[in-house]
Motif scaffolding. Structure first.
Motif, short mmCIF file in Angstrom:
data_model
loop_
_atom_site.label_atom_id
_atom_site.label_comp_id
_atom_site.label_asym_id
_atom_site.label_seq_id
_atom_site.Cartn_x
_atom_site.Cartn_y
_atom_site.Cartn_z
N PHE A 283 -0.53 13.68 86.69
CA PHE A 283 -1.91 14.12 86.88
C PHE A 283 -2.58 13.26 87.95
O PHE A 283 -2.07 12.20 88.32
N ILE A 284 -3.71 13.74 88.43
CA ILE A 284 -4.49 13.00 89.42
C ILE A 284 -5.60 12.25 88.69
O ILE A 284 -6.42 12.87 88.01
N GLY A 285 -5.62 10.94 88.80
CA GLY A 285 -6.61 10.13 88.12
C GLY A 285 -8.00 10.30 88.73
O GLY A 285 -8.18 10.92 89.77
N ARG A 286 -8.96 9.71 88.07
CA ARG A 286 -10.34 9.82 88.55
C ARG A 286 -10.54 9.18 89.92
O ARG A 286 -11.48 9.50 90.64
N ASP A 287 -9.64 8.26 90.28
CA ASP A 287 -9.71 7.64 91.59
C ASP A 287 -8.91 8.39 92.65
O ASP A 287 -8.77 7.92 93.78
N GLY A 288 -8.38 9.57 92.27
CA GLY A 288 -7.63 10.38 93.22
C GLY A 288 -6.17 9.99 93.38
O GLY A 288 -5.47 10.57 94.21
N VAL A 289 -5.69 9.04 92.58
CA VAL A 289 -4.31 8.57 92.70
C VAL A 289 -3.42 9.33 91.73
O VAL A 289 -3.75 9.50 90.55
N LEU A 290 -2.28 9.80 92.23
CA LEU A 290 -1.31 10.49 91.37
C LEU A 290 -0.79 9.50 90.33
O LEU A 290 -0.41 8.37 90.65
N THR A 291 -0.77 9.96 89.07
CA THR A 291 -0.39 9.09 87.95
C THR A 291 0.68 9.79 87.11
O THR A 291 0.57 10.98 86.83
N LEU A 292 1.69 9.03 86.71
CA LEU A 292 2.79 9.57 85.91
C LEU A 292 2.95 8.77 84.63
O LEU A 292 3.19 7.56 84.66
N PRO A 293 2.83 9.42 83.45
CA PRO A 293 3.19 8.73 82.21
C PRO A 293 4.69 8.47 82.17
O PRO A 293 5.48 9.34 82.55
N VAL A 294 5.09 7.27 81.76
CA VAL A 294 6.51 6.93 81.65
C VAL A 294 6.77 6.22 80.33
O VAL A 294 5.88 5.61 79.75
N GLN A 295 8.02 6.30 79.88
CA GLN A 295 8.41 5.64 78.65
C GLN A 295 8.65 4.15 78.89
O GLN A 295 9.26 3.76 79.88
N ASP A 296 8.18 3.35 77.96
CA ASP A 296 8.51 1.93 77.91
C ASP A 296 9.50 1.75 76.77
O ASP A 296 9.14 1.84 75.60
N ASP B 96 2.30 1.34 91.44
CA ASP B 96 1.51 0.35 90.72
C ASP B 96 1.80 0.54 89.24
O ASP B 96 1.39 1.54 88.64
N ALA B 97 2.55 -0.39 88.65
CA ALA B 97 2.95 -0.29 87.25
C ALA B 97 1.88 -0.89 86.36
O ALA B 97 1.65 -2.10 86.38
N GLY B 98 1.21 -0.07 85.59
CA GLY B 98 0.17 -0.54 84.71
C GLY B 98 0.71 -1.45 83.62
O GLY B 98 1.84 -1.28 83.14
N ALA B 99 -0.08 -2.42 83.19
CA ALA B 99 0.36 -3.38 82.20
C ALA B 99 0.12 -2.91 80.77
O ALA B 99 0.75 -3.40 79.83
N GLU B 100 -0.78 -1.93 80.58
CA GLU B 100 -1.15 -1.52 79.22
C GLU B 100 -0.08 -0.65 78.58
O GLU B 100 0.38 0.31 79.18
N ARG B 101 0.31 -1.00 77.34
CA ARG B 101 1.28 -0.23 76.58
C ARG B 101 0.53 0.61 75.54
O ARG B 101 -0.32 0.09 74.81
N LEU B 102 0.84 1.90 75.48
CA LEU B 102 0.25 2.81 74.50
C LEU B 102 1.27 3.02 73.40
O LEU B 102 2.36 3.55 73.65
#
Length: 306
Positions: free
Chosen positions: A211-224, A249-255
């Motif tokens: 999806f495209i984030g609010r900042d216009g950057v393409l974002t992909l959910p991935v498995q940790d 840019d690998a986000g640090a937050e784990r869901l």
């Protein structure tokens, strides 16, 4: 004494939250407002949810896995859009090989699905044969001759992009991210020369619709999968994505599952946006000995040709 086998069971939920707004805090705050799909029955589970909104209904497509056959088909679960009352379910795609991860989307007046079918050695495109969404026809192979898994597609900046992993030795599918691109949905698709673009058990295998984030950057959910298969989900951002260059840019937050469930706390491995909703799945681990008898009966049936 034989070691008690580990059996993963997944549960699918509908979170009243835009995918762009998903954070650990937002998921936890929405915990009491999640609508959970009905139980799948003994030795079965539902996972990998993707959705479509049509008229007054939310259609949730899922992998329906059965440990008695060790493969899955694709089910469609229908909910009233107004209050998320469950209206029933239908098996919409069943093959002699395992199916999962049924990404569904609309494009040029048609409804499409790209389910995982790595056992068939291809990433294939299916088209809805009618408006019921219950009948699907294989259109073509997007990428053939590869054991591709969890292919996730998006049209972005004038091109189609596919994020996927490859099944192979050493849990390759849990640590590699591959990308392909095409001028059109049906192809020709060209894998990037630099594949895999990311190698990390902390976040590589796709885990939902890009999806495209609010900042216009393409974002992909991935498995940790650093703590086990599907243990958590992360969000990868792509500030630059072109056939020549990929910046991640690998986000640090784990869901994690404990944010949304008291019973299924061992994993969360799908995060898929659908209109005003985000679809998730969470995992619990069973260690009963019943699985050993189940596996033994399946092996006997195979030996007897049943």
């Amino acid at each position: 004494m034989l070691k008690r086998p580990r059996t993963d069971f997944w549960q699918v939920g509908i979170v009243p939250l835009l995918i762009e707004d998903v954070t650990a805090c937002a998921l936890q705050a929405a915990r009491e407002r999640i609508t959970w799909l009905p139980g799948a029955g003994r030795w079965r589970y539902l996972a990998d949810p993707f959705g479509l909104v049509r008229g007054d209904a939310l259609h949730v497509f899922v992998e329906a896995f059965d440990y008695r056959t060790k493969r899955a088909n694709i089910e469609r679960h229908e909910f009233a859009l107004a209050d998320l009352t469950w209206r029933g379910h239908t098996t919409v795609l069943d093959k002699p090989f395992h199916l999962s991860y049924p990404q569904v989307f609309e494009h040029e007046g048609e409804t499409w699905m790209v389910p995982e079918s790595f056992q068939a050695g291809e990433i294939a495109l299916y088209r809805a044969a009618d408006d019921s969404l219950d009948h699907w026809e294989r259109e073509c192979a997007l990428i053939g001759g590869v054991p591709g898994a969890d292919a996730s597609l998006i049209e972005y900046q004038g091109r189609w992009w596919m994020f996927y992993t490859l099944v192979g030795p050493g849990a390759r599918d849990q640590r590699e991210l591959h990308i392909a691109h095409s001028p059109m949905l049906a192809g020709p698709w060209e894998p990037l020369a630099g594949n895999p673009v990311r190698v990390s058990r902390e976040g590589a295998r796709p885990a939902g619709r890009p999806f495209i984030g609010r900042d216009g950057v393409l974002t992909l959910p991935v498995q940790d999968s650093s703590t086990g298969y599907g243990g958590a989900t992360r969000l990868l951002r792509f500030p630059m994505l072109s056939p020549e260059r990929v910046d991640i840019d690998a986000g640090a937050e784990r869901l994690t599952g404990d944010l949304v469930s008291a019973s299924h706390t061992a994993g969360l491995h799908t995060l898929s946006g659908c209109g005003a909703f985000t679809l998730i799945d969470v995992k619990r681990i069973d260690r009963s000995r019943g699985r050993q008898w189940l596996d033994m009966k399946r092996r006997v049936r195979r030996l007897l040709g049943g």
